[in-house]
Design a protein around this motif. Structure first.
Motif, PDB file in Angstrom:
ATOM      1  N   PRO A   1       5.392  -0.878   8.738  1.00 43.25           N
ATOM      2  CA  PRO A   1       5.530  -2.199   9.359  1.00 43.25           C
ATOM      3  C   PRO A   1       5.555  -3.311   8.315  1.00 43.25           C
ATOM      4  O   PRO A   1       5.012  -3.165   7.213  1.00 43.25           O
ATOM      5  N   ALA A   2       6.191  -4.409   8.658  1.00 40.20           N
ATOM      6  CA  ALA A   2       6.256  -5.575   7.771  1.00 40.20           C
ATOM      7  C   ALA A   2       6.079  -6.836   8.609  1.00 40.20           C
ATOM      8  O   ALA A   2       6.323  -6.835   9.821  1.00 40.20           O
ATOM      9  N   LEU A   3       5.646  -7.903   7.952  1.00 35.47           N
ATOM     10  CA  LEU A   3       5.393  -9.168   8.660  1.00 35.47           C
ATOM     11  C   LEU A   3       5.747 -10.331   7.750  1.00 35.47           C
ATOM     12  O   LEU A   3       5.525 -10.276   6.531  1.00 35.47           O
TER      13      LEU A   3
ATOM     14  N   GLY B   1      -2.930  -2.447   9.885  1.00 34.65           N
ATOM     15  CA  GLY B   1      -2.219  -1.518   9.006  1.00 34.65           C
ATOM     16  C   GLY B   1      -0.943  -2.096   8.435  1.00 34.65           C
ATOM     17  O   GLY B   1      -0.064  -1.351   7.999  1.00 34.65           O
ATOM     18  N   ILE B   2      -0.811  -3.426   8.412  1.00 29.07           N
ATOM     19  CA  ILE B   2       0.390  -4.078   7.886  1.00 29.07           C
ATOM     20  C   ILE B   2       0.111  -4.472   6.443  1.00 29.07           C
ATOM     21  O   ILE B   2      -0.566  -5.464   6.169  1.00 29.07           O
ATOM     22  N   THR B   3       0.611  -3.698   5.506  1.00 31.41           N
ATOM     23  CA  THR B   3       0.366  -3.961   4.088  1.00 31.41           C
ATOM     24  C   THR B   3       1.544  -4.655   3.421  1.00 31.41           C
ATOM     25  O   THR B   3       1.446  -5.079   2.275  1.00 31.41           O
ATOM     26  N   HIS B   4       2.661  -4.762   4.117  1.00 28.07           N
ATOM     27  CA  HIS B   4       3.842  -5.442   3.571  1.00 28.07           C
ATOM     28  C   HIS B   4       3.977  -6.774   4.330  1.00 28.07           C
ATOM     29  O   HIS B   4       4.623  -6.857   5.355  1.00 28.07           O
ATOM     30  N   SER B   5       3.317  -7.810   3.843  1.00 32.31           N
ATOM     31  CA  SER B   5       3.331  -9.106   4.519  1.00 32.31           C
ATOM     32  C   SER B   5       3.755 -10.205   3.547  1.00 32.31           C
ATOM     33  O   SER B   5       3.312 -10.228   2.397  1.00 32.31           O
ATOM     34  N   THR B   6       4.611 -11.088   4.024  1.00 36.18           N
ATOM     35  CA  THR B   6       5.067 -12.229   3.229  1.00 36.18           C
ATOM     36  C   THR B   6       4.693 -13.498   3.982  1.00 36.18           C
ATOM     37  O   THR B   6       5.202 -13.735   5.082  1.00 36.18           O
TER      38      THR B   6
ATOM     39  N   GLY C   1       0.830  -1.192   0.000  1.00 35.07           N
ATOM     40  CA  GLY C   1       0.000   0.000   0.000  1.00 35.07           C
ATOM     41  C   GLY C   1       0.861   1.236   0.000  1.00 35.07           C
ATOM     42  O   GLY C   1       2.004   1.231   0.399  1.00 35.07           O
ATOM     43  N   GLY C   2       0.291   2.316  -0.444  1.00 35.69           N
ATOM     44  CA  GLY C   2       1.045   3.562  -0.486  1.00 35.69           C
ATOM     45  C   GLY C   2       1.432   3.990   0.908  1.00 35.69           C
ATOM     46  O   GLY C   2       0.678   3.835   1.860  1.00 35.69           O
ATOM     47  N   HIS C   3       2.634   4.543   1.035  1.00 35.39           N
ATOM     48  CA  HIS C   3       3.097   4.994   2.341  1.00 35.39           C
ATOM     49  C   HIS C   3       3.055   6.510   2.418  1.00 35.39           C
ATOM     50  O   HIS C   3       3.739   7.129   3.191  1.00 35.39           O
ATOM     51  N   SER C   4       2.265   7.127   1.611  1.00 36.88           N
ATOM     52  CA  SER C   4       2.150   8.576   1.633  1.00 36.88           C
ATOM     53  C   SER C   4       1.363   9.008   2.855  1.00 36.88           C
ATOM     54  O   SER C   4       0.428   8.354   3.272  1.00 36.88           O
TER      55      SER C   4
ATOM     56  N   ALA D   1      -6.651 -18.750  -1.013  1.00 38.65           N
ATOM     57  CA  ALA D   1      -7.751 -18.020  -0.385  1.00 38.65           C
ATOM     58  C   ALA D   1      -7.409 -17.681   1.058  1.00 38.65           C
ATOM     59  O   ALA D   1      -7.701 -16.583   1.543  1.00 38.65           O
ATOM     60  N   VAL D   2      -6.769 -18.638   1.761  1.00 38.63           N
ATOM     61  CA  VAL D   2      -6.359 -18.390   3.149  1.00 38.63           C
ATOM     62  C   VAL D   2      -5.355 -17.242   3.195  1.00 38.63           C
ATOM     63  O   VAL D   2      -5.464 -16.329   4.021  1.00 38.63           O
ATOM     64  N   ARG D   3      -4.368 -17.302   2.301  1.00 41.03           N
ATOM     65  CA  ARG D   3      -3.342 -16.253   2.290  1.00 41.03           C
ATOM     66  C   ARG D   3      -3.955 -14.878   2.039  1.00 41.03           C
ATOM     67  O   ARG D   3      -3.663 -13.921   2.754  1.00 41.03           O
ATOM     68  N   ARG D   4      -4.840 -14.799   1.027  1.00 38.64           N
ATOM     69  CA  ARG D   4      -5.460 -13.512   0.720  1.00 38.64           C
ATOM     70  C   ARG D   4      -6.291 -13.009   1.897  1.00 38.64           C
ATOM     71  O   ARG D   4      -6.280 -11.818   2.215  1.00 38.64           O
ATOM     72  N   GLY D   5      -7.010 -13.914   2.556  1.00 41.16           N
ATOM     73  CA  GLY D   5      -7.828 -13.521   3.709  1.00 41.16           C
ATOM     74  C   GLY D   5      -6.972 -13.009   4.864  1.00 41.16           C
ATOM     75  O   GLY D   5      -7.308 -12.005   5.503  1.00 41.16           O
ATOM     76  N   LEU D   6      -5.851 -13.691   5.132  1.00 45.46           N
ATOM     77  CA  LEU D   6      -4.973 -13.261   6.218  1.00 45.46           C
ATOM     78  C   LEU D   6      -4.340 -11.904   5.902  1.00 45.46           C
ATOM     79  O   LEU D   6      -4.218 -11.044   6.782  1.00 45.46           O
ATOM     80  N   GLN D   7      -3.951 -11.707   4.642  1.00 45.13           N
ATOM     81  CA  GLN D   7      -3.330 -10.432   4.279  1.00 45.13           C
ATOM     82  C   GLN D   7      -4.324  -9.272   4.348  1.00 45.13           C
ATOM     83  O   GLN D   7      -3.954  -8.165   4.749  1.00 45.13           O
ATOM     84  N   ARG D   8      -5.564  -9.541   3.973  1.00 46.32           N
ATOM     85  CA  ARG D   8      -6.588  -8.498   4.112  1.00 46.32           C
ATOM     86  C   ARG D   8      -6.794  -8.138   5.577  1.00 46.32           C
ATOM     87  O   ARG D   8      -6.920  -6.964   5.927  1.00 46.32           O
ATOM     88  N   ARG D   9      -6.822  -9.167   6.435  1.00 46.40           N
ATOM     89  CA  ARG D   9      -7.026  -8.914   7.863  1.00 46.40           C
ATOM     90  C   ARG D   9      -5.858  -8.123   8.442  1.00 46.40           C
ATOM     91  O   ARG D   9      -6.041  -7.208   9.245  1.00 46.40           O
ATOM     92  N   LEU D  10      -4.643  -8.476   8.040  1.00 44.68           N
ATOM     93  CA  LEU D  10      -3.464  -7.751   8.518  1.00 44.68           C
ATOM     94  C   LEU D  10      -3.514  -6.278   8.106  1.00 44.68           C
ATOM     95  O   LEU D  10      -3.180  -5.387   8.891  1.00 44.68           O
TER      96      LEU D  10
END
Length: 357
Positions: free
Chosen positions: A279-281, A309-314, A35-38, A295-304
């Motif tokens: 932040p990153a995870l 506010g964690i948009t940089h997740s691996t 996500g944008g960090h502006s 689907a699980v990955r996408r759901g977890l990343q949306r929740r994060l």
């Protein structure tokens, strides 16, 4: 293979790192959207406001040094010394902003974003060192107060208040969510308080002749500098040590994620900040056999993103018992002799239901 694999931690297993496509063999990975960090203020606007504050501070600082020595006022000299650190802090902030804006390349996979944190830490350390020196001089002058020209102190301090109000206003317009800019802002704000204390001391010296008011004002400045310096060193130190962002409990995050449907286990969870406000995870996720990993990955990343506010997740996502060779982690129970996925596990294992952290 649509995905491409990276290994963030040497755990003995590859971490699939995917940009929306399927993961490679050995795991279904995903990299959260960046996500944008502006923060509503452009970098160019930040630089303009910082340069404006720098010009105000440098011009006034030169005049204050001359008046401070003429009046033999430690309060004015300490204010001028603090303004010098203000100027240095703003220059460091400008340099760090330039470095942080460079794109990631070569061995610097995050770019030079942490140059801003290094600048913030230098600002904090200079505040602490300067406060120690000024504190020593102020205490010494309490016992042997020199003759101080109170009227010069008062007039200079009043002008200083106006200049620092203008500089503080300029810097308040910049992006203070950056610890780098916040560090420079704290320098200037502390100097504003210092001039107010010095002006009060000047009034006391003019009306009562109490020379020790100058040293007392210096000690007030020292206390403010210590407070700001400790805060900057603490906050920048957390980022350098890759601690979780303030207010984010990794165990609570893991418990929230592992409670989601199809998620059996979460381990090797890491939460850190690339730089202030970013932040990153990363984590290894085990899902129920046959479950939709993507689907699980996408759901977890949306929740994060939505809740923390964690948009940089691996996320490396695998099915329980998926690897025929047994190389992937299998869920084990206490006392089970099944070997772990790596000899040096990082952090607790999180599963649905009550468990120890």
């Amino acid at each position: 293979m649509a995905g491409h694999e990276h290994s963030r931690h040497d755990h003995g297993h590859d971490q699939a790192h995917d940009h929306g496509g399927p993961g490679g063999p050995g795991g279904h990975g995903g990299h959260g959207g960046h996500g944008g960090h502006s923060h509503g203020v452009s970098a160019d606007a930040d630089r303009r406001w910082l340069v404006s504050a720098l010009a105000l501070i440098v011009v006034f600082m030169v005049g204050e040094v001359v008046v401070g020595f003429a009046a033999q006022s430690l309060a004015l000299i300490s204010d001028a010394a603090h303004m010098l650190t203000d100027a240095i802090s703003i220059v460091l902030a400008l340099v760090a902003m330039r470095l942080a804006a460079r794109p990631a390349r070569g061995g610097y996979t995050y770019g030079l974003k942490r140059a801003e944190i290094l600048s913030a830490q230098v600002n904090g350390v200079t505040l602490l060192v300067l406060s120690a020196w000024l504190g020593y001089e102020a205490v010494k002058r309490l016992f042997e107060p020199p003759q101080v020209t109170g009227s010069l102190v008062l007039v200079t301090a009043l002008v200083g208040i106006v200049v620092n109000l203008a500089a503080t206003w300029c810097m308040s317009k910049a992006n203070r969510s950056s610890l780098n800019v916040e560090g420079a802002f704290q320098h200037v704000l502390t100097d504003l308080y210092a001039f107010i204390a010095t002006a009060v001391a000047g009034v006391i010296m003019v009306t009562t002749g109490f020379a020790r008011a100058d040293s007392i004002a210096s000690l007030i400045v020292v206390a403010l500098m210590l407070k700001a310096g400790i805060g900057l060193v603490r906050d920048s130190g957390r980022i350098f040590l890759e601690a979780a962002p303030a207010g984010v409990d990794p165990d609570a995050v893991a418990d929230r994620l592992v409670a989601q449907p199809l998620v059996e286990e979460i381990h090797d969870l890491h939460i850190w900040e690339i730089t202030s406000g970013q932040p990153a995870l990363s984590a290894h996720i085990l899902v129920t056999p046959g479950g939709d990993c993507h689907a699980v990955r996408r759901g977890l990343q949306r929740r994060l993103a939505d809740e923390y506010g964690i948009t940089h997740s691996t996320l490396q996502v695998d099915h329980v018992g998926e690897d025929e060779a047994g190389a992937l982690l299998q869920i084990s129970t206490p006392g089970d002799l099944t070997p772990e996925h790596c000899a040096d596990a990082h952090g607790p294992v999180h599963r649905a239901g009550p468990h120890e952290h």
